[in-house]
Design a protein around this motif. Sequence first.
Motif, PDB file in Angstrom:
ATOM      1  N   MET A   1      13.000  40.211  30.947  1.00 56.48           N
ATOM      2  CA  MET A   1      13.508  40.852  32.146  1.00 56.48           C
ATOM      3  C   MET A   1      14.801  40.187  32.579  1.00 56.48           C
ATOM      4  O   MET A   1      15.192  39.192  32.030  1.00 56.48           O
ATOM      5  N   SER A   2      15.430  40.694  33.589  1.00 53.36           N
ATOM      6  CA  SER A   2      16.729  40.167  33.954  1.00 53.36           C
ATOM      7  C   SER A   2      16.720  39.477  35.281  1.00 53.36           C
ATOM      8  O   SER A   2      15.717  39.099  35.799  1.00 53.36           O
ATOM      9  N   SER A   3      17.846  39.339  35.921  1.00 50.82           N
ATOM     10  CA  SER A   3      17.939  38.503  37.106  1.00 50.82           C
ATOM     11  C   SER A   3      17.210  39.041  38.307  1.00 50.82           C
ATOM     12  O   SER A   3      17.283  38.499  39.365  1.00 50.82           O
ATOM     13  N   THR A   4      16.471  40.122  38.183  1.00 52.85           N
ATOM     14  CA  THR A   4      15.714  40.648  39.312  1.00 52.85           C
ATOM     15  C   THR A   4      14.245  40.871  38.965  1.00 52.85           C
ATOM     16  O   THR A   4      13.643  41.796  39.432  1.00 52.85           O
ATOM     17  N   SER A   5      13.582  40.034  38.177  1.00 50.65           N
ATOM     18  CA  SER A   5      12.237  40.253  37.643  1.00 50.65           C
ATOM     19  C   SER A   5      11.126  40.140  38.657  1.00 50.65           C
ATOM     20  O   SER A   5      11.285  39.583  39.702  1.00 50.65           O
ATOM     21  N   ALA A   6       9.960  40.708  38.269  1.00 49.37           N
ATOM     22  CA  ALA A   6       8.795  40.662  39.129  1.00 49.37           C
ATOM     23  C   ALA A   6       8.104  39.322  39.108  1.00 49.37           C
ATOM     24  O   ALA A   6       7.030  39.175  39.640  1.00 49.37           O
TER      25      ALA A   6
ATOM     26  N   CYS B   1      18.800  46.295  32.241  1.00 49.12           N
ATOM     27  CA  CYS B   1      17.578  46.273  31.434  1.00 49.12           C
ATOM     28  C   CYS B   1      17.814  45.651  30.061  1.00 49.12           C
ATOM     29  O   CYS B   1      18.864  45.856  29.454  1.00 49.12           O
ATOM     30  N   PRO B   2      16.839  44.891  29.529  1.00 48.22           N
ATOM     31  CA  PRO B   2      16.943  44.380  28.158  1.00 48.22           C
ATOM     32  C   PRO B   2      17.112  45.518  27.160  1.00 48.22           C
ATOM     33  O   PRO B   2      16.577  46.614  27.344  1.00 48.22           O
ATOM     34  N   ASP B   3      17.827  45.255  26.071  1.00 47.17           N
ATOM     35  CA  ASP B   3      18.252  46.301  25.141  1.00 47.17           C
ATOM     36  C   ASP B   3      17.113  47.147  24.605  1.00 47.17           C
ATOM     37  O   ASP B   3      17.235  48.367  24.494  1.00 47.17           O
ATOM     38  N   GLU B   4      15.982  46.513  24.236  1.00 49.09           N
ATOM     39  CA  GLU B   4      14.930  47.248  23.549  1.00 49.09           C
ATOM     40  C   GLU B   4      14.284  48.331  24.410  1.00 49.09           C
ATOM     41  O   GLU B   4      13.707  49.281  23.901  1.00 49.09           O
ATOM     42  N   ALA B   5      14.367  48.216  25.715  1.00 49.49           N
ATOM     43  CA  ALA B   5      13.731  49.190  26.604  1.00 49.49           C
ATOM     44  C   ALA B   5      14.731  50.146  27.240  1.00 49.49           C
ATOM     45  O   ALA B   5      14.335  51.031  27.996  1.00 49.49           O
ATOM     46  N   VAL B   6      16.008  50.013  26.915  1.00 51.87           N
ATOM     47  CA  VAL B   6      17.044  50.783  27.598  1.00 51.87           C
ATOM     48  C   VAL B   6      16.855  52.292  27.482  1.00 51.87           C
ATOM     49  O   VAL B   6      16.978  53.008  28.488  1.00 51.87           O
ATOM     50  N   PRO B   7      16.563  52.876  26.303  1.00 52.39           N
ATOM     51  CA  PRO B   7      16.438  54.333  26.229  1.00 52.39           C
ATOM     52  C   PRO B   7      15.385  54.897  27.178  1.00 52.39           C
ATOM     53  O   PRO B   7      15.627  55.895  27.869  1.00 52.39           O
TER      54      PRO B   7
ATOM     55  N   ALA C   1      11.259  40.450  50.662  1.00 52.26           N
ATOM     56  CA  ALA C   1      11.757  39.501  49.650  1.00 52.26           C
ATOM     57  C   ALA C   1      11.509  39.988  48.226  1.00 52.26           C
ATOM     58  O   ALA C   1      11.752  39.256  47.260  1.00 52.26           O
ATOM     59  N   PHE C   2      11.023  41.203  48.063  1.00 53.00           N
ATOM     60  CA  PHE C   2      10.893  41.845  46.751  1.00 53.00           C
ATOM     61  C   PHE C   2      10.912  43.343  46.976  1.00 53.00           C
ATOM     62  O   PHE C   2      10.838  43.823  48.110  1.00 53.00           O
ATOM     63  N   ASP C   3      11.042  44.116  45.880  1.00 47.67           N
ATOM     64  CA  ASP C   3      11.065  45.571  46.025  1.00 47.67           C
ATOM     65  C   ASP C   3       9.905  46.209  45.258  1.00 47.67           C
ATOM     66  O   ASP C   3       9.171  45.535  44.536  1.00 47.67           O
ATOM     67  N   HIS C   4       9.767  47.530  45.427  1.00 50.54           N
ATOM     68  CA  HIS C   4       8.617  48.218  44.841  1.00 50.54           C
ATOM     69  C   HIS C   4       8.654  48.207  43.315  1.00 50.54           C
ATOM     70  O   HIS C   4       7.606  48.220  42.664  1.00 50.54           O
ATOM     71  N   ALA C   5       9.850  48.160  42.720  1.00 48.43           N
ATOM     72  CA  ALA C   5       9.934  48.105  41.261  1.00 48.43           C
ATOM     73  C   ALA C   5       9.397  46.780  40.744  1.00 48.43           C
ATOM     74  O   ALA C   5       8.692  46.729  39.719  1.00 48.43           O
ATOM     75  N   GLN C   6       9.683  45.697  41.439  1.00 52.30           N
ATOM     76  CA  GLN C   6       9.211  44.385  41.023  1.00 52.30           C
ATOM     77  C   GLN C   6       7.686  44.280  41.078  1.00 52.30           C
ATOM     78  O   GLN C   6       7.047  43.845  40.116  1.00 52.30           O
ATOM     79  N   VAL C   7       7.115  44.655  42.193  1.00 50.87           N
ATOM     80  CA  VAL C   7       5.660  44.525  42.313  1.00 50.87           C
ATOM     81  C   VAL C   7       4.956  45.521  41.400  1.00 50.87           C
ATOM     82  O   VAL C   7       3.914  45.211  40.808  1.00 50.87           O
TER      83      VAL C   7
ATOM     84  N   ASP D   1       7.520  48.285  27.190  1.00 45.84           N
ATOM     85  CA  ASP D   1       8.608  49.173  27.595  1.00 45.84           C
ATOM     86  C   ASP D   1       8.273  49.919  28.882  1.00 45.84           C
ATOM     87  O   ASP D   1       9.168  50.250  29.664  1.00 45.84           O
ATOM     88  N   ILE D   2       7.002  50.209  29.109  1.00 45.35           N
ATOM     89  CA  ILE D   2       6.603  50.854  30.359  1.00 45.35           C
ATOM     90  C   ILE D   2       6.824  49.898  31.523  1.00 45.35           C
ATOM     91  O   ILE D   2       7.312  50.282  32.590  1.00 45.35           O
ATOM     92  N   VAL D   3       6.479  48.623  31.325  1.00 48.41           N
ATOM     93  CA  VAL D   3       6.726  47.610  32.361  1.00 48.41           C
ATOM     94  C   VAL D   3       8.219  47.571  32.699  1.00 48.41           C
ATOM     95  O   VAL D   3       8.609  47.527  33.870  1.00 48.41           O
ATOM     96  N   ALA D   4       9.060  47.598  31.665  1.00 49.22           N
ATOM     97  CA  ALA D   4      10.507  47.559  31.891  1.00 49.22           C
ATOM     98  C   ALA D   4      10.990  48.812  32.618  1.00 49.22           C
ATOM     99  O   ALA D   4      11.857  48.742  33.493  1.00 49.22           O
ATOM    100  N   ALA D   5      10.428  49.971  32.272  1.00 49.10           N
ATOM    101  CA  ALA D   5      10.845  51.212  32.926  1.00 49.10           C
ATOM    102  C   ALA D   5      10.542  51.167  34.424  1.00 49.10           C
ATOM    103  O   ALA D   5      11.327  51.669  35.244  1.00 49.10           O
TER     104      ALA D   5
END
Length: 312
Positions: A1-6, A243-249, A210-216, A229-233
């Motif tokens: 995940m990137s700089s905004t992970s759950a 988003c990390p490359d493998e889940a981008v599509p 201090a967090f958003d709905h996508a994170q939780v 990939d579902i977690v990343a979506a």
Amino acid sequence: MSSTSATAPSLRAAFEADDHCLSLRSGERAIDPSIEPMFEQLTGLCTLPSVAQRVIQIADDPNADTQDLLEVVETDPAVAARLMQVVNSAYCGLRNPVGDLRSALTLLGIERVRSLALTISIGGTFGRPTPVGLLDPQRLWDHSVCVATISRQIATRCNACQPEEAYLAGLVHDMGLLFINQHLNSLAPRVLAHMQSGMSLPNAERHVLAFDHAQVGAYVAWRCGFPRDIVAAIDYHHAPAACPDEAVPLVRVVTIANYLSTRYGRGSLEGRRLPAPSEGILTPMGLDLLSLRQLWEELPETVANVHELAIA
């Protein structure tokens, strides 16, 4: 995940060691470590129905077959009966009605029936009574199934990812919003106040919670064993560029579907607006403004029978 992970920093090792979740080595969507206990507590409160969790396991098991799915669905007669209703509805478009799940699997395929079984079992979570909060769960469910259906259409047209994977990602992309509404609804007025002042929903959530709905949502999905990939979506549907490359599509598909559904008036919150997908999202999918307009013009037909998936 990137700089905004759950995840909080102390959970990085668990994420990195788990094959079902994206590695955090490239960075993470960091939260304050003090929030970690709340995420753990929410995970305990936000468990999905047992049928849904077992169907998710089947979806992630390359050796699972039709019999495995039948056995899981048949453990819950209410889900099985509702599934047959949906299979024989206009949503599935079968020419002749079928009388049993095995016939439905033959005609629709295991992936499609698996998606429907998940839809029905997860829908019960959205239908639970909820105190006055941020949103109407019925409206959120309608938005979720619209995004799921549009995601399937986009994935099929663009050959970007597996259509039923896109459907599932669209179905659960906003489930974090449901959990916030169910368990942190007392803070909803403050979130809404920030939105009314011009903040986006994720920014308003982060300001108050201090967090958003996508994170939780991503965190709960990871703990429930959703495919990575579902977690990343879920995690990146408002920030596909990060988003990390493998889940981008898959993330791009859900982002576009979320925008179209919301603009069409089938958003999670009444009157909410989302920015249009950028060329950086559209172009790699083989889409442009003209093809986006074509998708828009097809929306009435695409979501015409989504009401068949309404919470029973």
